[in-house]
Scaffold this active site. Structure first.
Site, PDB file in Angstrom:
ATOM      1  CB  ALA A   1      10.018   5.583   8.314  1.00 35.20           C
TER       2      ALA A   1
ATOM      3  CB  VAL B   1     -14.193  -0.830   7.384  1.00 33.87           C
ATOM      4  CG1 VAL B   1     -15.342  -1.757   7.003  1.00 33.87           C
ATOM      5  CG2 VAL B   1     -13.877  -0.938   8.858  1.00 33.87           C
TER       6      VAL B   1
ATOM      7  CB  THR C   1       3.184  -0.590   9.463  1.00 34.57           C
ATOM      8  OG1 THR C   1       2.479  -0.115  10.623  1.00 34.57           O
ATOM      9  CG2 THR C   1       4.287   0.391   9.129  1.00 34.57           C
ATOM     10  CB  SER C   2      -0.467  -4.504   9.455  1.00 33.01           C
ATOM     11  OG  SER C   2       0.624  -5.376   9.265  1.00 33.01           O
TER      12      SER C   2
ATOM     13  CB  VAL D   1      -0.955   0.020   1.224  1.00 36.89           C
ATOM     14  CG1 VAL D   1      -1.734   1.325   1.284  1.00 36.89           C
ATOM     15  CG2 VAL D   1      -1.907  -1.158   1.174  1.00 36.89           C
TER      16      VAL D   1
ATOM     17  CE  LYS E   1      -7.721  -4.839   8.935  1.00 39.05           C
ATOM     18  NZ  LYS E   1      -7.257  -4.377   7.640  1.00 39.05           N
TER      19      LYS E   1
ATOM     20  N   GLY F   1      -1.922  -9.997  -4.348  1.00 42.43           N
ATOM     21  CA  GLY F   1      -1.840  -8.903  -3.357  1.00 42.43           C
ATOM     22  C   GLY F   1      -3.159  -8.663  -2.643  1.00 42.43           C
TER      23      GLY F   1
ATOM     24  CE  LYS G   1     -10.923  -5.324   6.391  1.00 43.15           C
ATOM     25  NZ  LYS G   1     -10.791  -6.264   5.282  1.00 43.15           N
TER      26      LYS G   1
END
Ligand code: ADP
Ligand code: ASP
Ligand code: MG
Length: 821
Positions: free
Chosen positions: A504, A610, A556-557, A476, A580, A665, A683
């Site tokens: 970063a 979401v 990031t996640s 992303v 999330k 992806g 979500k």
């Protein structure tokens, strides 16, 4: 006859002296010229520093030598280019003056102090050397000239170092000076004499004032101040990108701007020229073709209400307070009398309406003396606690908005203070000039540059800026950068300057104060970066570069980044994210995020958490804030599982479908996040919380695609290798559903305060049976949408749509554009 004044910035070296000569002689031929000169660039500063070094008992020799070589360097360079230049005389003059200077400095070193009368003599040496050089140039060019020594002509009173001229008495002394243009007159600026004939100076930067005095004394038709910028701008052009050149200013506007810090003109300059109605032009020595700014009684037609913003640095605020102040007649005037007797000028005063305190600002250099004098003058009141101990606040600046038309325009003060709020600047004190020609705020110095930038942007420019720092350059993040890069030119056409100042990843942080050029490959620079990500570093960078609208975009996640959103907002950043983790952390953190966004006036935007790019959150927020109430929700919330379950219909195995989704992806980096149901659960929780349900992630019932404990502790690759073990079991479920005319779908639902994620077999009559190939579908039953639900449906997976949604959120951080000027 015209008076032309050239500042130190116009007198940096021999070529500049020759340029000044050309400009002066051209005017002299047409109108007759009287030229006022400053010291060569940097010379007065050096002289001042020499006094300080000597008084402190330090070794002044190195600086003395540097000064000597600067001035002799100009003389010898002129000697090389000009025939007939009386080099020996000039050098003799310089040697004599520098010899005297050295003696004085040694005396100061012995005394341990530089008395003001001695300092006045020392500080003005540069001006005398300057006119000597200039006169020698003119003589070499056979131009008749005469040096006027201000000590014999300009009478002034006040401090040795900050005197004020008596123009009418001075004028009377000019009878022996020809003003018919027969000679080019030259006068050193900055200098005058007191009643006793002692040399005094007119205050730092005071040569502009000398020019105005001379113009009044010789009835000049115009006073031209030549400097290093094209004229007066609506903010310091060396500080504010896009500052606009003003064509005209009234005397009052010029006075107000300069009084509050626009160094281009010394504030005392306006008095004599306004009184004698002499027009004044500010012009650029480096660009003589530019028309300059005219200061006169004429009003500009272009900028009718607000003219400019100025910034006065090195300000200290005094607060005199105490019960004795109330009702005690004359207290305020006693305070100001102390200041005026000490010749300390006050730049701004505020008094509380309770009469309990008076605050005023002065230049920081005067602060120790002022404090001492006040404490002496009010010793009795302080002793008897009628006054509280006098408070002082240092490191302040005054930012002022100036314009004649401000009186007639409503809402300017609101816009001014909104701008300060937008720059996250606290007002220490505020004041409006009684003429209503200016509004000033006292703020911390370190915030002044940013404040001026934001005010300037809101009042004078239609340009918005968005200053992005991207954290995370996976699928992303990388897609987002390429979309930004493509859109930058189109945005600029709409006056939106979106720059990415930082990128970063988990190890490195790349920063560039010009904005990173996204049309080039930025990866090598990121790989070579020597620092890592920290909020402190980002904040320091945003401050150093006075960024107006900084946004951190977390692609990031990671939980570790999500945990820092509160700190990011507290440090002035908006936060935009598809991650999330923050919204599904504890309810306490969830609330804290929202409260922080409100209290810090920052945006926290997460539309893409979401439904990827689909407008889910925004719509829910609009519905619920308009009073709607959720009854029931059902939907396919995972693009990846929409894709995987769609492929199962077509006969693919679970492992094949997952591998294809991953290759395209569509899955999270680790497909287990999707197959475990955790991603859908998050979500669902985000939506439930939007509907005001106070739930934790653990409250959500999840039916995972994966049996409990399946391939939990291995790498992603190993997991993918083990996944085929589940294929047969799934095949059976798919086929038995098929036998009943149904398909399997992975569905999230909210009913009352119950949230569930389940694998359901749905008949063809259920619209969700059609939702596959990465599509999302959300059906919301509410008070307003009943019995037919509110439906949002569309492509809900993949980097492109997610990045586009993040991009849209980034654009929403733009501040509300306040009313036009
Ligand atoms: P000089 O040596 O010619 O007297 P100064 O350095 O004293 O020049 O003044 C010129 C400088 O004033 C400019 O270089 C600019 O940075 C500064 N300045 C501050 N405010 C303004 C303004 N509103 N318009 C133009 N210049 C300004
Ligand atoms: N040379 C003096 C100063 O630097 C006066 C001036 O340039 O206006 O303060
Ligand atoms: Mg100046």
């Amino acid at each position: 006859m015209k008076v032309l004044k050239f500042g130190g910035s116009s007198l940096a070296d021999a070529p500049r002296y020759l340029r000044v000569t050309d400009i002066s002689t051209a005017t002299h031929q047409t109108d007759g010229a009287a030229v006022v000169l400053s010291a060569p660039k940097g010379v007065t500063n050096a002289l001042s520093l020499l006094c300080e070094q000597a008084a402190a008992g330090e070794d002044f020799q190195p600086l003395f030598e540097k000064l000597t070589s600067t001035v002799t360097g100009i003389a010898s360079a002129l000697n090389e280019t000009l025939t007939g230049f009386e080099y020996a005389n000039v050098i003799d003059f310089i040697d004599t003056h520098l010899g005297v200077l050295k003696q004085h400095l040694e005396g100061i070193k012995l005394l341990g102090v530089a008395p003001d009368n001695v300092s006045a003599g020392i500080l003005s040496i540069g001006e005398y050397i300057s006119v000597t050089l200039f006169s020698a140039i003119l003589s070499a060019k056979d131009i008749k000239n005469r040096i006027i020594d201000p000590v014999s002509y300009i009478l002034a009173e006040g401090d040795y170092l900050d005197s004020i001229a008596d123009v009418s008495l001075s004028k009377a002394r000019f009878t022996d000076v020809p003003n018919d243009g027969s000679e080019l007159l030259i006068m050193p600026g900055f200098v005058a004499a007191n009643e006793d004939g002692e040399k005094v100076t007119l205050g730092r930067n005071g040569s502009d004032y000398s020019a105005a005095i001379l113009a009044a004394c010789i009835d000049a038709s115009c006073c031209e101040i030549w400097t290093d910028v094209d004229g007066v701008y609506n903010a310091d052009p060396n500080q504010v990108e896009g500052a606009v050149l003003l064509d005209k200013l009234t005397y009052q506007e010029a006075m107000e701007l300069s009084y509050f810090g626009a160094k281009v003109l010394h504030p005392k300059t306006i008095g004599p020229i306004a009184q004698h109605h002499i027009p004044c032009l500010i012009r650029n020595t480096l660009n003589p073709a530019a028309p300059g700014t005219l200061i006169s009684n004429e009003k500009s037609e272009k900028w009718t209400s607000v003219k400019g913003i100025s910034q006065l640095d090195d300000v200290t605020m005094f607060n005199v307070a105490g019960p004795g102040l109330k009702g005690m007649v004359g207290m305020a005037s006693r305070v100001f009398e102390v200041m005026s007797n000490a010749n300390i000028s006050i730049s701004l005063i505020t008094q509380s309406s309770s009469e309990y305190s008076i605050s005023f600002c002065i230049q920081s250099k005067d602060a120790p003396k002022a404090l001492q004098l006040l404490e002496d003058a009010f010793a009795l009141e302080l002793q008897n606690q009628l006054l509280d101990p006098i408070e002082i606040r240092q490191d302040l600046a005054i930012v002022t908005l100036v314009g004649d038309g401000m009186r007639q325009t409503k809402g300017l003060a609101a816009k001014f203070f909104n701008s300060l709020a937008q720059a996250r600047v606290n007002n220490v004190a505020i004041a409006q000039g009684s003429s209503e020609r200016s509004i000033s705020t006292v703020i911390e110095s370190k915030r002044a540059k940013k404040a001026v930038k934001v005010i300037h942007q809101n009042f004078f420019s239609d340009r918005h800026t968005i200053d992005v720092f991207l954290v995370g350059c996976g699928n992303v993040g990388t897609e987002l950068l390429s979309q930004i890069s493509k859109q930058q030119p189109a945005l600029l056409k709409r006056n939106i300057q979106l720059r990415v100042y930082g990128i970063a990843n988990s190890r490195k942080l790349l920063l560039n104060s010009q904005g990173i050029d996204l049309s080039q490959d930025w990866q090598p620079a990121l790989a070579a970066a020597s620092e890592g990500l920290s909020i402190e570093r980002l904040q320091q960078f945003a401050n150093d570069n006075s960024l107006i609208n900084p946004v951190i975009v977390d692609c990031t996640s990671h939980e570790a980044i999500a945990e820092q959103y509160v700190a990011m907002m507290e440090n002035g950043f908006h936060v935009v994210t598809p991650n999330k983790k923050a919204n599904t952390s504890s309810m306490a953190y969830y609330r804290k995020l929202r409260n922080t966004a409100l209290s810090t006036n920052r945006q926290y935007l997460y539309e893409t958490t979401v439904g990827a790019g689909l407008p889910v959150i925004d719509n829910l927020q609009k519905l619920f804030s308009a009073g709607d109430v959720l009854h029931r929700f059902e939907g396919i919330l995972s693009g990846s599982l929409s894709y995987v379950f769609g492929k199962l219909d077509e006969g693919m195995t679970l492992s094949e479908a997952t591998a294809t989704a991953k290759e395209n992806g569509f899955t999270e980096p680790d497909p287990r996040d999707d197959l475990s149901g955790m991603d859908v659960a998050r979500k669902l929780l985000i939506m439930a919380r939007e509907a005001d349900l106070s739930l934790e992630l653990s409250d959500i019932e999840i039916e995972s695609v994966l049996p409990e404990g399946f391939a939990e502790d291995c790498s992603i690759d190993e997991f993918m290798q083990q996944l085929p073990a589940l294929d047969d079991g799934f095949k059976e479920r798919v086929e038995s559903a098929k036998a009943e005319g149904k398909v399997l779908r992975y569905i999230g639902s909210i009913e009352g305060d119950k949230c569930k994620v389940t694998i359901q077999a749905v008949p063809a009559s259920n619209p969700l049976s059609q939702v596959k190939d990465g599509e999302n579908a959300l059906a919301i039953n509410s008070d307003y949408y009943n019995p037919i639900p509110y439906v949002i449906r569309g492509y809900g997976a993949g980097g492109t749509v997610t990045a586009a949604g993040v991009f849209a959120d980034i654009l929403r951080t733009m501040p509300w554009k306040q009313m036009a000027h």
